[in-house]
Write an enzyme that holds these catalytic residues in place. Structure first.
Site, PDB file in Angstrom:
ATOM      1  N   HIS A   1       0.856  -1.184   0.000  1.00 55.16           N
ATOM      2  CA  HIS A   1       0.000   0.000   0.000  1.00 55.16           C
ATOM      3  C   HIS A   1       0.890   1.231   0.000  1.00 55.16           C
ATOM      4  CE1 HIS A   1      -3.136   2.826   1.102  1.00 55.16           C
ATOM      5  NE2 HIS A   1      -3.965   1.907   0.658  1.00 55.16           N
TER       6      HIS A   1
ATOM      7  N   ASP B   1      -7.970  -5.242  -0.070  1.00 56.37           N
ATOM      8  CA  ASP B   1      -8.490  -6.056  -1.166  1.00 56.37           C
ATOM      9  C   ASP B   1      -8.126  -7.531  -1.055  1.00 56.37           C
ATOM     10  OD1 ASP B   1      -9.816  -4.082  -2.558  1.00 56.37           O
ATOM     11  OD2 ASP B   1      -7.980  -3.366  -3.481  1.00 56.37           O
TER      12      ASP B   1
HETATM   13  N1  CMC Z   1       4.175  -7.590  -5.003  1.00 57.05           N
HETATM   14  C1  CMC Z   1       5.520  -7.580  -5.165  1.00 57.05           C
HETATM   15  N2  CMC Z   1       6.298  -6.494  -5.006  1.00 57.05           N
HETATM   16  C2  CMC Z   1       5.693  -5.351  -4.641  1.00 57.05           C
HETATM   17  C3  CMC Z   1       4.300  -5.278  -4.447  1.00 57.05           C
HETATM   18  C4  CMC Z   1       3.547  -6.449  -4.633  1.00 57.05           C
HETATM   19  N3  CMC Z   1       2.222  -6.437  -4.459  1.00 57.05           N
HETATM   20  N4  CMC Z   1       3.969  -4.024  -4.099  1.00 57.05           N
HETATM   21  C5  CMC Z   1       5.107  -3.309  -4.084  1.00 57.05           C
HETATM   22  N5  CMC Z   1       6.157  -4.125  -4.408  1.00 57.05           N
HETATM   23  C6  CMC Z   1       7.569  -3.751  -4.428  1.00 57.05           C
HETATM   24  C7  CMC Z   1       7.909  -2.947  -5.670  1.00 57.05           C
HETATM   25  O1  CMC Z   1       8.320  -3.791  -6.723  1.00 57.05           O
HETATM   26  C8  CMC Z   1       9.007  -2.063  -5.159  1.00 57.05           C
HETATM   27  O2  CMC Z   1      10.175  -2.844  -5.061  1.00 57.05           O
HETATM   28  P1  CMC Z   1      11.633  -2.158  -5.329  1.00 57.05           P
HETATM   29  O3  CMC Z   1      11.800  -1.131  -4.251  1.00 57.05           O
HETATM   30  O4  CMC Z   1      12.600  -3.291  -5.243  1.00 57.05           O
HETATM   31  O5  CMC Z   1      11.546  -1.563  -6.709  1.00 57.05           O
HETATM   32  C9  CMC Z   1       8.585  -1.740  -3.719  1.00 57.05           C
HETATM   33  O6  CMC Z   1       7.794  -2.882  -3.325  1.00 57.05           O
HETATM   34  C10 CMC Z   1       7.765  -0.468  -3.577  1.00 57.05           C
HETATM   35  O7  CMC Z   1       6.652  -0.561  -4.459  1.00 57.05           O
HETATM   36  P2  CMC Z   1       6.033   0.668  -5.267  1.00 57.05           P
HETATM   37  O8  CMC Z   1       5.313   0.136  -6.452  1.00 57.05           O
HETATM   38  O9  CMC Z   1       7.090   1.702  -5.470  1.00 57.05           O
HETATM   39  O10 CMC Z   1       5.023   1.239  -4.178  1.00 57.05           O
HETATM   40  P3  CMC Z   1       3.820   2.184  -4.467  1.00 57.05           P
HETATM   41  O11 CMC Z   1       3.539   2.893  -3.203  1.00 57.05           O
HETATM   42  O12 CMC Z   1       4.068   2.989  -5.703  1.00 57.05           O
HETATM   43  O13 CMC Z   1       2.637   1.169  -4.834  1.00 57.05           O
HETATM   44  C11 CMC Z   1       0.810  -0.307  -4.665  1.00 57.05           C
HETATM   45  C12 CMC Z   1       1.637   0.764  -3.951  1.00 57.05           C
HETATM   46  C13 CMC Z   1      -0.466  -0.599  -3.844  1.00 57.05           C
HETATM   47  C14 CMC Z   1       0.361   0.207  -6.053  1.00 57.05           C
HETATM   48  C15 CMC Z   1       1.663  -1.586  -4.835  1.00 57.05           C
HETATM   49  O14 CMC Z   1       2.023  -2.080  -3.559  1.00 57.05           O
HETATM   50  C16 CMC Z   1       0.955  -2.675  -5.641  1.00 57.05           C
HETATM   51  O15 CMC Z   1       1.042  -2.681  -6.880  1.00 57.05           O
HETATM   52  N6  CMC Z   1       0.220  -3.624  -4.952  1.00 57.05           N
HETATM   53  C17 CMC Z   1      -0.555  -4.606  -5.664  1.00 57.05           C
HETATM   54  C18 CMC Z   1      -1.872  -4.000  -6.120  1.00 57.05           C
HETATM   55  C19 CMC Z   1      -2.850  -3.797  -4.987  1.00 57.05           C
HETATM   56  O16 CMC Z   1      -3.054  -4.678  -4.151  1.00 57.05           O
HETATM   57  N7  CMC Z   1      -3.504  -2.633  -4.972  1.00 57.05           N
HETATM   58  C20 CMC Z   1      -4.541  -2.308  -3.993  1.00 57.05           C
HETATM   59  C21 CMC Z   1      -4.141  -1.216  -3.060  1.00 57.05           C
HETATM   60  S1  CMC Z   1      -5.236  -1.106  -1.650  1.00 57.05           S
HETATM   61  C22 CMC Z   1      -6.747  -0.647  -2.300  1.00 57.05           C
HETATM   62  C23 CMC Z   1      -6.745   0.773  -2.691  1.00 57.05           C
HETATM   63  O17 CMC Z   1      -6.894   1.608  -1.776  1.00 57.05           O
HETATM   64  O18 CMC Z   1      -6.632   1.069  -3.889  1.00 57.05           O
END
Ligand code: CMC
Length: 429
Positions: free
Chosen positions: A307, A364
């Site tokens: 998140h 989720d």
């Molecule tokens: N699986 C594997 N790796 C992950 C995941 C995941 N679900 N989420 C983040 N990472 C890794 C990412 O690859 C990155 O690694 P590195 O630092 O080595 O490059 C690190 O963790 C930070 O991730 P980010 O993408 O920079 O973080 P963000 O804050 O931009 O993204 C997120 C947050 C929710 C989009 C992401 O965690 C994600 O894609 N999760 C899966 C989708 C999901 O479950 N979304 C629902 C969110 S909750 C409902 C809502 O309120 O929308």
């Protein structure tokens, strides 16, 4: 009183005001920075940018705290109802009994949608994703209620628009489902509560009326409360941004639906159940998928994990995990995918990759299992999220209007070609 922040640029010092929130959160107010210094700030994905001050929702991601108007989410999920929470978010206080009755009665009076709108549904293919249908029909409400286009209406009129969208959204959503399975649409019945009515419109058949099951009604009511607001996330920021141009409420909410649809936001609940089904069909090897998620050459991510703001735990996920067990037990359902979800959570939470990056199950991760247990099909999951988030979007839009916030218009740093002269096509290499 906090001191002003001091910023030194090219040897010159600038003082910038510090803004402090109720819970001592701090921000440097850079509104005048460009005027003073010529500099803007750059923050891709708005990871460290406060877009507004707000009195609606408090979220502390480090400590897993979520409160609506000061009330902890745990108390609201346990003791309140979705309509009560909707009133709280939109109007700022918990309603008295008579305020709640009036709110509820007004909503019951506006649940029908214009009969002409039925023709829209007939025009969509049955394979249309319900989020596309819901967003389009929601936007179309603005064509049936053109007075909603006037940004300078008195609040009494704006409140009618708010009542209409709250009342009609469950009808719009349930009809998208009826249409997707080729069944006639079910008209709302105003003897039912908000959630009962939605379930009736989803599941009644001309051959058999659906009897709302209190276990299902309570579970859904709780899920909607947990989704009702989440401060300045992607869809809510979209609603505020679109609304800041004085676009009407229906259009702004439709834009919010589209923003929510993506798999990185509300679309994740559908993606989670599809992922869990895939793991199940592939023999249930959880470790294999954890390894895939860690592999930077593999685009696969563990959906329902991570998140932007929560870096300890998502308090909504905690409540939902327990609700998931309760609902499945009460309904006597054994879903093997729940076992896979729990195993996946256990393995991931012990894995260095996930621990280091503070990746925990989010709202989720378990919600889809409950939706499925109560009979809601997978491509309606994000619609359910939208139904829950609706009061939050309305409250945030209303606050933006009340605060007379300026039109949202970020800046950029241009990194394209410097000025160059046009070359006639015959002379291009
Ligand atoms: N699986 C594997 N790796 C992950 C995941 C995941 N679900 N989420 C983040 N990472 C890794 C990412 O690859 C990155 O690694 P590195 O630092 O080595 O490059 C690190 O963790 C930070 O991730 P980010 O993408 O920079 O973080 P963000 O804050 O931009 O993204 C997120 C947050 C929710 C989009 C992401 O965690 C994600 O894609 N999760 C899966 C989708 C999901 O479950 N979304 C629902 C969110 S909750 C409902 C809502 O309120 O929308």
């Amino acid at each position: 009183m906090p001191e002003n922040a001091k910023l030194v640029l090219e040897g010159k010092e600038y003082e910038l005001p510090v803004v402090t929130g109720t819970e001592n959160e701090k921000a440097v107010d850079i509104t005048r920075l460009r005027d003073l210094s010529g500099y803007i700030t750059l923050d891709s994905g708005y990871k460290n940018t406060g877009a507004t001050v707000s009195k609606i929702t408090y979220l502390d991601g480090e400590n897993g705290i979520l409160r609506y108007r000061g009330y902890p989410i745990e108390q609201l999920a346990e003791r309140s109802t979705f309509l009560e929470v909707a009133y709280l978010l939109i109007y700022g206080e918990l309603p008295t009994r008579s305020q709640l009755d009036e709110f509820d009665n007004n909503i019951r009076r506006h649940t029908l949608i214009h009969e002409d709108m039925k023709r829209f549904y007939q025009a969509y293919p049955t394979y249309a994703h319900p989020m596309g249908v819901v967003a389009s029909v929601t936007c179309s409400l603005s064509t049936f209620y053109p007075e909603s286009l006037n940004p300078n209406r008195p609040w009494e009129k704006i409140n009618l628009t708010i009542t209409r969208i709250l009342a009609k959204f469950p009808t719009i959503a349930a009809w998208a489902y009826n249409n997707s399975i080729g069944h006639p649409v079910n008209y709302p019945k105003n003897k039912y509560s908000y959630v009962e009515n939605f379930l009736h419109m989803m599941f009644s058949k001309p051959t058999e009326e659906y009897e709302p099951d209190p276990v299902v009604v309570n579970a859904l009511d709780k899920l909607l409360i947990l989704h009702a607001d989440h401060e300045q996330n992607c869809s809510t920021s979209t609603v505020r941004l679109v609304g800041s141009s004085q676009a009407n409420l229906y259009g702004s909410i439709a834009a919010g639906c589209i923003a929510l649809w993506g798999p990185l936001h509300g679309g994740a609940n559908q993606a989670v159940i599809e992922m869990l089904d895939q793991i199940h069909a592939d023999g249930g090897n959880v470790q294999k998928y954890v390894e895939k998620a860690k592999d930077k050459n593999d685009p696969f991510r563990l959906m329902g994990f991570g998140h932007r703001v929560y870096k300890n735990f998502d308090p909504r996920a905690k409540i939902i995990k327990k609700a998931c067990d309760d609902v499945l037990n009460k309904l006597g359902i054994h879903d093997p995918v729940l076992d896979i979800a729990k195993k996946l959570e256990e393995v991931a939470l012990q894995d260095e990759y996930f621990v280091e990056r503070k990746l925990y199950p989010n709202v989720d991760f378990y919600s889809g299992i409950i939706y499925r247990a109560i009979g809601i099909p997978v491509d309606m999951f994000t619609v359910m999220f939208a139904l829950g988030r609706l009061p939050g979007w309305i409250a945030q839009w209303k606050e933006m209007v009340e605060n007379k916030e300026p039109i949202g218009r970020p800046r950029q740093i241009y990194t394209g070609a410097a000025k160059r002269d046009y070359v006639n096509i015959a002379e291009r290499g």
